[in-house]
Enzyme design. Structure first.
Site, PDB file in Angstrom:
ATOM      1  N   LYS A 269     -56.514   2.553 -48.471  1.00  0.00           N
ATOM      2  CA  LYS A 269     -56.773   3.495 -47.383  1.00  0.00           C
ATOM      3  C   LYS A 269     -55.723   4.599 -47.405  1.00  0.00           C
ATOM      4  O   LYS A 269     -54.612   4.387 -47.876  1.00  0.00           O
ATOM      5  CB  LYS A 269     -56.660   2.770 -46.031  1.00  0.00           C
ATOM      6  CG  LYS A 269     -57.825   1.878 -45.692  1.00  0.00           C
ATOM      7  CD  LYS A 269     -57.666   1.286 -44.294  1.00  0.00           C
ATOM      8  CE  LYS A 269     -58.836   0.388 -43.950  1.00  0.00           C
ATOM      9  NZ  LYS A 269     -60.117   1.099 -43.807  1.00  0.00           N
ATOM     10  N   ARG A 343     -67.396  -7.394 -44.656  1.00  0.00           N
ATOM     11  CA  ARG A 343     -68.711  -7.967 -44.969  1.00  0.00           C
ATOM     12  C   ARG A 343     -68.608  -9.064 -46.021  1.00  0.00           C
ATOM     13  O   ARG A 343     -69.434  -9.981 -46.058  1.00  0.00           O
ATOM     14  CB  ARG A 343     -69.658  -6.849 -45.402  1.00  0.00           C
ATOM     15  CG  ARG A 343     -69.165  -6.071 -46.598  1.00  0.00           C
ATOM     16  CD  ARG A 343     -69.853  -4.741 -46.757  1.00  0.00           C
ATOM     17  NE  ARG A 343     -69.401  -3.750 -45.763  1.00  0.00           N
ATOM     18  CZ  ARG A 343     -69.923  -2.531 -45.636  1.00  0.00           C
ATOM     19  NH1 ARG A 343     -70.897  -2.137 -46.448  1.00  0.00           N
ATOM     20  NH2 ARG A 343     -69.474  -1.706 -44.718  1.00  0.00           N
TER      21      ARG A 343
HETATM   22  N1  BES Z   1     -61.686  -2.276 -41.081  1.00  0.00           N
HETATM   23  C1  BES Z   1     -62.419  -1.205 -41.639  1.00  0.00           C
HETATM   24  C2  BES Z   1     -63.291  -0.470 -40.607  1.00  0.00           C
HETATM   25  C3  BES Z   1     -62.570   0.281 -39.526  1.00  0.00           C
HETATM   26  C4  BES Z   1     -62.131   1.571 -39.752  1.00  0.00           C
HETATM   27  C5  BES Z   1     -62.394  -0.291 -38.298  1.00  0.00           C
HETATM   28  C6  BES Z   1     -61.489   2.268 -38.749  1.00  0.00           C
HETATM   29  C7  BES Z   1     -61.768   0.405 -37.289  1.00  0.00           C
HETATM   30  C8  BES Z   1     -61.303   1.676 -37.526  1.00  0.00           C
HETATM   31  C9  BES Z   1     -63.346  -1.692 -42.733  1.00  0.00           C
HETATM   32  O1  BES Z   1     -62.899  -2.765 -43.480  1.00  0.00           O
HETATM   33  C10 BES Z   1     -63.560  -0.539 -43.677  1.00  0.00           C
HETATM   34  O2  BES Z   1     -62.602  -0.118 -44.269  1.00  0.00           O
HETATM   35  N2  BES Z   1     -64.800  -0.077 -43.778  1.00  0.00           N
HETATM   36  C11 BES Z   1     -65.134   1.012 -44.617  1.00  0.00           C
HETATM   37  C12 BES Z   1     -66.471   0.706 -45.243  1.00  0.00           C
HETATM   38  C13 BES Z   1     -66.848   1.645 -46.339  1.00  0.00           C
HETATM   39  C14 BES Z   1     -65.907   1.467 -47.521  1.00  0.00           C
HETATM   40  C15 BES Z   1     -68.256   1.345 -46.742  1.00  0.00           C
HETATM   41  C16 BES Z   1     -65.200   2.284 -43.766  1.00  0.00           C
HETATM   42  O3  BES Z   1     -65.611   2.195 -42.605  1.00  0.00           O
HETATM   43  O4  BES Z   1     -64.815   3.328 -44.242  1.00  0.00           O
HETATM   44 ZN    ZN Z   2     -61.659  -2.200 -45.098  1.00  0.00          ZN
END
Ligand code: BES
Ligand code: ZN
Ligand code: ZN
Length: 490
Positions: A269, A343
């Site tokens: 991230k 997921r």
């Molecule tokens: N934990 C994150 C989602 C999230 C982001 C929760 C910001 C709360 C605040 C999750 O694991 C994630 O990173 N999801 C990705 C999915 C994508 C790679 C398909 C996202 O939301 O960008």
């Molecule tokens: Zn994630």
């Protein structure tokens, strides 16, 4: 928070302050016309807005000397969370000026809100209002003792007393779980979460079990293992069981995404805001709070809570984009983005849930940033395979003060998750409808024929800044709804 009930009217109470709710700019004090008149005059004079969760402290009225006004906004837009938050905000406003002992009415005459729902929401709100996460503040003071007395006659005193004692148990569960949910990643490791859950289970009479790394391997739970592969911390799937008082009833299974820290893994991230990902365990935290409440409230329905626990880190053993693994139910997955890890851990947990022959499965997860784009921080998304189950949960959410908005799950979304070289891929091909495609992926792991709902709580699981009703931190969103739903099952 010490909660009590007295049949004597508010005007006789000599607590530090009276909490008076205000709706449509009017004090809700139908039993006290003279006091009402005085407060109304001051509202006019000071220009207090009465907007929801806005507060004002009026000194020198009545026997107590202080009145804390708590706004509920306009009656047309009333929701239960406004009442719970207003109660919380009132206590926080009082606490700021050194007030500790509060009194309020037993019934404010708010639209369709019953006496017991009023007592429950206000009690829970005030208890939450006293909470702040201070585990790491050196030289902190001891947590102070606060009290709230509900004053005035109840139509059904026994029911009111029961609502109050239930709210007390619920608050205890919410606050103790918040202390875990707010711990950062270095403190709340998967092992620490397991130890916490085991201790809570022992104290409340739940049955605890957990699958460790070796057992997960043996059971071919390779999706959760792939997420934990880059971390020094091993993955776990924790199960907590509440037997229920009706031995014939089928259990409901509630599953929480419990990523103790989500760095994104190899699909790292961006640095900005990454620290918020300590709250990526909040699905699991809501499950822990709900099970603790259920253990104390003892509803009919058996409940099984599962936490899919892992830390998502980059490292020499971490899963790489392009890796293909086979999950517990035998489906193969191309990991195209290691940041779509929630997921993955839920896939194995959903598939393991089949052994309990559940009447329904609900999962909770801070799954997608897209959920915040769609709904902001006001509501969680709910998506599933059974519209009746969704409707029941949304209704339970309305009563519990948690808002849900249903999103669809269509065959096109399922197609979007089909893999090129494996059965599935863990991100959509189209790059659209992120919250729905996350759910579409999960749908592949739900035991055949089982009603299932997925709650994406990414926008509601924590507060990033101080609000009138809460400090920043975990909200445990979802726990209150689950318990409302379970209590309502017959
Ligand atoms: N934990 C994150 C989602 C999230 C982001 C929760 C910001 C709360 C605040 C999750 O694991 C994630 O990173 N999801 C990705 C999915 C994508 C790679 C398909 C996202 O939301 O960008
Ligand atoms: Zn994630
Ligand atoms: Zn995540």
């Amino acid at each position: 928070m010490k909660l009590s009930l007295t049949a004597r009217p508010l005007e006789t109470r000599t607590q530090d302050a009276w909490i008076v709710f205000v709706q449509n700019k009017k004090p809700l004090l139908s039993g006290s016309p003279e006091l009402s008149r005085q407060i109304s005059a001051r509202i006019k004079k000071t220009g207090f807005s009465g907007d929801y969760a806005q507060t004002a402290v009026f000194p020198n009225i009545g026997k107590s000397g202080n009145i804390v006004l708590a706004g509920l906004g306009d009656s047309n837009h009333f929701r239960m969370e406004y009442l719970e938050r207003a109660a919380s905000a009132a206590v926080r406003a009082g606490k700021n000026i050194g007030l500790k002992n509060f009194a309020t009415v037993t019934e404010a005459g708010i639209g369709k809100v019953s006496e017991t729902s009023f007592v429950r929401a206000v009690a829970r709100g005030t208890a939450w209002g006293t909470y702040s996460f201070d585990t790491f503040k050196t030289g902190k003071k001891k947590r102070e003792a606060f009290s709230l007395t509900f004053a005035g006659p109840c139509e059904n005193a026994a029911a009111c007393r029961n609502a109050l004692s239930e709210a007390e148990l619920e608050s205890r569960a919410l606050i103790s779980t918040a202390d875990l949910a707010n711990l950062p990643g270095n403190e709340a490791t998967p092992q620490k979460v397991a130890t916490w859950a085991q201790k809570m289970a022992k104290e409340t009479g739940l049955t605890y079990s957990a699958l460790n790394k070796a057992e997960l391997k043996k059971k071919k739970c390779n999706a959760i293992l792939a997420v934990a592969a880059g971390s020094a911390q091993d993955a776990k799937i924790i199960t907590l069981k509440y037997k229920g008082t009706n031995p014939k009833a089928k259990p409901v299974v509630i599953i929480g995404k419990t990523i103790t820290f989500d760095s994104g893994g190899i699909s790292l991230k961006p640095g900005k805001g990454m620290s918020w990902m300590l709250y990526d365990k909040c699905g699991g935290m809501a499950v822990l709070a709900a099970l603790q409440m259920v253990a104390l409230l003892k509803p009919e329905t058996p409940v099984i809570g599962m936490l899919a626990v892992a830390e998502n880190m980059p490292g020499g053993n971490a899963a790489r984009p392009g890796d293909i693994i086979k999950a517990h139910n035998g489906k193969t997955i191309e990991i195209l983005n290691t940041d779509a890890e929630g997921r993955m851990v839920l896939a194995d947990a959903l598939s393991l849930a089949q052994q309990h022959k559940p009447a329904a499965i609900v999962d909770l997860a801070t799954l997608t940033g897209a959920c915040i784009v769609a709904l902001g921080h006001t509501a969680a998304a709910i998506i599933g395979n059974d519209s009746k189950l969704n409707a029941t949960l949304i209704k339970a959410g309305d009563a519990a003060g948690e808002r849900f908005w249903e999103l669809p799950l269509w065959p096109e979304h399922m197609d979007d998750m089909k893999g090129t070289f494996a059965d599935l891929q863990n991100i959509g091909k189209s790059g659209t409808a992120g919250t729905i495609t996350g759910a579409a992926f999960l749908a592949n792991f739900v035991p055949e024929g089982t009603p299932w709902a997925h709650m994406d709580i990414a926008g509601t699981a924590w507060e990033e800044s101080s609000k009138p009703w809460t400090d920043p931190g975990a909200t445990l969103f979802g726990a209150r709804t689950l318990v409302e739903w379970i209590k309502g099952m017959k």
